[in-house]
Enzyme design. Structure first.
Site, PDB file in Angstrom:
ATOM      1  N   CYS A 199      -7.534   1.951  13.768  1.00  8.68           N
ATOM      2  CA  CYS A 199      -9.146   1.839  14.265  1.00  8.68           C
ATOM      3  C   CYS A 199      -9.494   0.710  13.268  1.00  8.68           C
ATOM      4  CB  CYS A 199      -9.525   3.190  14.042  1.00  8.68           C
ATOM      5  SG  CYS A 199     -11.385   3.385  14.672  1.00  8.68           S
ATOM      6  N   ASP A 212       0.947  -1.130   0.108  1.00  7.08           N
ATOM      7  CA  ASP A 212       0.060  -0.150  -0.015  1.00  7.08           C
ATOM      8  C   ASP A 212       0.854   1.202   0.026  1.00  7.08           C
ATOM      9  OD1 ASP A 212       0.993  -0.147   2.349  1.00  7.08           O
ATOM     10  OD2 ASP A 212      -0.940  -0.220   3.623  1.00  7.08           O
ATOM     11  N   CYS A 263     -10.155  10.774  10.164  1.00  6.79           N
ATOM     12  CA  CYS A 263     -10.050   9.208  10.283  1.00  6.79           C
ATOM     13  C   CYS A 263      -8.934   9.029  11.523  1.00  6.79           C
ATOM     14  CB  CYS A 263      -9.538   8.467   9.123  1.00  6.79           C
ATOM     15  SG  CYS A 263      -9.362   6.580   9.229  1.00  6.79           S
ATOM     16  N   CYS A 305     -19.500  -3.827  10.714  1.00  9.97           N
ATOM     17  CA  CYS A 305     -19.919  -4.216   9.330  1.00  9.97           C
ATOM     18  C   CYS A 305     -20.538  -5.772   9.474  1.00  9.97           C
ATOM     19  CB  CYS A 305     -18.857  -4.380   8.075  1.00  9.97           C
ATOM     20  SG  CYS A 305     -19.286  -4.863   6.536  1.00  9.97           S
ATOM     21  N   CYS A 313     -27.466  -0.479   3.964  1.00 12.08           N
ATOM     22  CA  CYS A 313     -26.804  -0.484   5.467  1.00 12.08           C
ATOM     23  C   CYS A 313     -25.922   0.795   5.318  1.00 12.08           C
ATOM     24  CB  CYS A 313     -25.999  -1.669   5.419  1.00 12.08           C
ATOM     25  SG  CYS A 313     -25.019  -1.855   6.872  1.00 12.08           S
TER      26      CYS A 313
END
Length: 360
Positions: free
Chosen positions: A250, A142, A223, A257, A200
């Site tokens: 976090c 990433d 965030c 979910c 949702c």
């Protein structure tokens, strides 16, 4: 060739493998708008001209690239440590008053996942070289200029959920992604086209800092993962109470979910700590005392090869000061007084804030 590469990826230890064409990402315009709105915060590397150019076209990252091999590693939905026997995961991550347990993102208690991915991607690259001598490859995790979730969806590995995470109907979202760019022309897999979030919005409603916006947007500046890991300066005061005792990363938007309620864990946790690798204390006071005593070189030696090296000593102490202030316990005052005299101005400022918000 495709079948053999897929088998080699499994042998290298990856849980999923998919093939995507080396074409500009589907959500390129959304990415450019995200940058234009400043949602990347202080992550300036994401907005560099060369970085943007490579994110918008994989062939800029590897000239002649024809295929992206996208792989994933499950790290599991089970909390790595709990506060007491029988306590539910939701209880563990609640940032209520009186809590001194430092909550850490699930992926972080062990080896740095970048190192694991690099080792396994190198093994996959070697296998491809044996199958197709002369083939060129380039690995990315990433930190590289690849819009990985976009390409992962195109490779059939899942859909991008409302929390902007990649979701798989059987695996949930507790997995990391890596990519191997290659000049081999491999037939792509069918993309994942179904959006299974429906109506949702639990992730949006549960985010304590309101970082998740409608339209599958994340304002990184709000965030908690960004604030406790990527941000180098002071955490905005108005956001500190919402962080609670989350001192590194976090998982809230994943915890709530529904697709993670029965998500499986890996047979062998890929990021498990090496033998002898010290674990951070399960008490914010003890962890702060340990870090406060470390010189910079001692910190680097202590946390080398772990995700905690990213924010560094001062960043972790900044986060712990916020968590200690949010604990609401008068017993944390002595360590905060010590941090108020720390050599780092960043640590001192957050320790002063924490002392001010403690009761009494």
């Amino acid at each position: 060739m495709k079948r053999e590469i897929r088998a080699a990826a499994r042998t290298a230890g990856f849980d999923q493998v998919g093939f995507a064409p080396a074409a500009p990402p589907t959500h390129a315009e959304a990415y450019e708008a995200w940058l234009a709105n400043g949602y990347h915060g202080e992550m300036g590397y994401m907005a560099r001209e060369d970085s943007v150019r490579r994110r918008l076209d994989p062939r800029e990252a590897l000239p002649g690239c024809r295929t992206l091999i996208v792989v994933s590693l499950l790290y599991g939905s089970t909390p790595p440590r709990t506060t007491a026997p029988g306590r539910r995961a939701a209880d563990r991550t609640d940032a209520s008053r009186g809590r001194r347990l430092p909550v850490v993102a699930r992926y972080a208690l062990g080896r740095d996942y970048h190192d694991v991915f690099e080792e396994r991607l190198d093994a996959l690259s070697a296998a491809i070289e044996a199958l197709a001598p002369g083939a060129r490859t380039k690995r990315y995790v990433d930190y590289g200029p690849v819009l990985e979730r976009d390409h992962a969806q195109r490779a059939g590995l899942g859909w991008i959920g409302k929390n902007t995470m990649l979701l798989h109907p059987d695996l949930g979202s507790y997995f990391m992604l890596g990519e191997l760019l290659t000049d081999l022309d491999i037939e792509p897999d069918p993309p994942f086209v179904h959006d299974r979030c429906g109506t949702c919005r639990r992730c949006i409603d549960a985010c304590p800092t309101e970082a998740i916006l409608d339209g599958r947007l994340l304002d990184a500046r709000l965030c908690i993962s960004y604030l406790t890991i990527e941000l180098r300066g002071a955490i905005p005061e108005e956001l500190r109470p919402a962080i609670g005792n989350r001192v590194f990363g976090c998982d809230i938007c994943q915890e709530v979910c529904p697709w993670n309620s029965d998500a499986p864990g890996p047979d062998r946790p890929p990021f498990a700590a090496r033998p002898g690798q010290p674990m951070p204390p399960e008490d914010m006071v003890a962890w702060a005392e340990e870090l406060a005593a470390l010189a910079p070189d001692e910190f680097r030696a202590r946390y080398r090869g772990t995700a905690f090296s990213r924010p560094g000593r001062d960043g972790l102490l900044r986060n712990l000061a916020v968590g200690l202030g949010n604990s609401g316990e008068s017993g944390v005052r002595p360590i905060l007084e010590r941090l108020r005299a720390d050599s780092s101005p960043l640590v001192r400022e957050h320790a002063r804030w924490a002392i001010d918000v403690l009761p009494g």
